[in-house]
Design a protein around this motif. Structure first.
Motif, short mmCIF file in Angstrom:
data_model
loop_
_atom_site.label_atom_id
_atom_site.label_comp_id
_atom_site.label_asym_id
_atom_site.label_seq_id
_atom_site.Cartn_x
_atom_site.Cartn_y
_atom_site.Cartn_z
N PHE A 1 0.82 -1.21 0.00
CA PHE A 1 0.00 0.00 0.00
C PHE A 1 0.85 1.26 0.00
O PHE A 1 0.39 2.32 -0.45
N PHE A 2 2.08 1.18 0.49
CA PHE A 2 3.01 2.30 0.33
C PHE A 2 3.19 2.59 -1.17
O PHE A 2 3.13 3.74 -1.61
N ILE A 3 3.43 1.52 -1.94
CA ILE A 3 3.65 1.67 -3.38
C ILE A 3 2.38 2.17 -4.07
O ILE A 3 2.44 3.05 -4.94
N TYR B 1 2.06 5.81 -3.47
CA TYR B 1 3.01 6.57 -4.30
C TYR B 1 2.49 6.71 -5.73
O TYR B 1 2.54 7.80 -6.31
N ILE B 2 1.94 5.64 -6.28
CA ILE B 2 1.41 5.69 -7.64
C ILE B 2 0.20 6.62 -7.71
O ILE B 2 0.04 7.39 -8.67
N ALA B 3 -0.64 6.57 -6.70
CA ALA B 3 -1.85 7.39 -6.70
C ALA B 3 -1.55 8.87 -6.46
O ALA B 3 -2.14 9.74 -7.10
N GLN B 4 -0.62 9.15 -5.55
CA GLN B 4 -0.34 10.55 -5.21
C GLN B 4 0.72 11.18 -6.11
O GLN B 4 0.73 12.40 -6.29
N GLY B 5 1.61 10.37 -6.64
CA GLY B 5 2.61 10.89 -7.56
C GLY B 5 3.44 12.01 -6.99
O GLY B 5 4.10 11.86 -5.96
N LEU C 1 12.91 8.32 -0.93
CA LEU C 1 12.96 8.30 -2.40
C LEU C 1 11.70 8.92 -3.01
O LEU C 1 11.77 9.73 -3.92
N ALA C 2 10.53 8.52 -2.48
CA ALA C 2 9.26 9.01 -3.03
C ALA C 2 9.05 10.49 -2.78
O ALA C 2 8.32 11.15 -3.53
N ILE D 1 10.02 14.18 -11.95
CA ILE D 1 9.67 13.15 -12.94
C ILE D 1 8.16 13.04 -13.08
O ILE D 1 7.63 12.96 -14.20
N TRP D 2 7.44 13.05 -11.95
CA TRP D 2 5.98 12.99 -12.01
C TRP D 2 5.41 14.21 -12.73
O TRP D 2 4.49 14.09 -13.55
N ALA D 3 5.93 15.40 -12.41
CA ALA D 3 5.44 16.63 -13.05
C ALA D 3 5.67 16.58 -14.56
O ALA D 3 4.81 17.00 -15.36
N ALA D 4 6.83 16.05 -14.96
CA ALA D 4 7.13 15.93 -16.38
C ALA D 4 6.17 14.94 -17.04
O ALA D 4 5.69 15.17 -18.17
N LEU D 5 5.86 13.85 -16.35
CA LEU D 5 4.92 12.86 -16.88
C LEU D 5 3.53 13.48 -17.07
O LEU D 5 2.89 13.26 -18.10
#
Length: 223
Positions: A9-11, A14-18, A91-92, A100-104
């Motif tokens: 759920f940590f992962i 991270y995917i959901a909140q970016g 890391l997150a 990286i998330w903003a660029a995505l």
């Protein structure tokens, strides 16, 4: 939950909140402080100490960063049974990860939006987690209705809350912070509650025996 499920759920978080990822442990401490010090100067996100929504967001950020970086002395009662994965949190939460998330997000908007005007939404996309928290902690302490007379300004922002996934039943939540069902009246539907019950049935999580899960029918109480 067990450590493997916790890290799963940590992962997922991270995917959901970016780009707006927040450490579950640091946020849990901040949220516990909010309940313990509601509407006082030790409340990390009370509208009582900010002139506007963005001022409160900035004040909340200062609390969060101080907790996350260990610069604030935290009472022991706020640190019990916290989800913990320090390496992943670091890391997150790094600047590189957020960039990286903003660029995505920017690439997705450029590829799929019908107009470049959608680029104006990027700041909201990048800081979505902060905006979600701000909506509840600002507006649900200023507007709405109350089921319970409490010594704070918490209110239920929406009568039927599918938009904020039950979070806007804020007065109910302050009355029963450990309840897994934020809805209390017949029309107050908490869409996350069935998910929690399903996770419990699947043995992924274990609910404390003291957490009230039943719905109640009660008259509306006005201030």
């Amino acid at each position: 939950m067990t450590r493997p499920w916790e890290r799963f759920f940590f992962i997922c978080t991270y995917i959901a909140q970016g780009s707006s990822y927040m450490s579950p442990a640091a946020y849990a401490i901040m949220h516990r402080m909010h309940h313990a010090y509601t509407d006082t100067d030790m409340d990390p996100h009370s509208p009582q100490f900010s002139k506007n929504l963005f001022g409160m967001m900035w004040r909340t950020r200062q609390f969060y960063v101080s907790i996350f970086k260990g610069k604030m002395k935290v009472e022991e009662r706020f640190t019990k049974n916290l989800p913990s994965w320090p390496v992943f949190d670091k890391l997150a939460s790094s600047s590189l990860s957020r960039i990286i998330w903003a660029a995505l997000y920017t690439v997705v908007v450029l590829l799929f939006s019908p107009t470049l005007w959608f680029l104006l939404l990027l700041p909201v996309m990048v800081a979505m987690g902060a905006f979600h928290g701000a909506v509840i902690n600002w507006f649900a302490h200023k507007y709405g209705y109350v089921n319970f007379k409490l010594k704070n300004t918490s209110q239920n922002l929406l009568a039927i809350d599918m938009l904020m996934l039950g979070e806007s039943y804020h007065n109910n939540h302050h009355k029963n912070p450990s309840s897994v069902n934020f809805g209390k009246r017949w029309h107050e539907i908490d869409p996350v509650y069935p998910v929690i019950r399903l996770l419990s049935w699947c043995k992924i999580i274990k609910l404390p025996a003291t957490a009230p899960a039943s719905r109640m029918h009660m008259p509306r109480v006005h201030e």
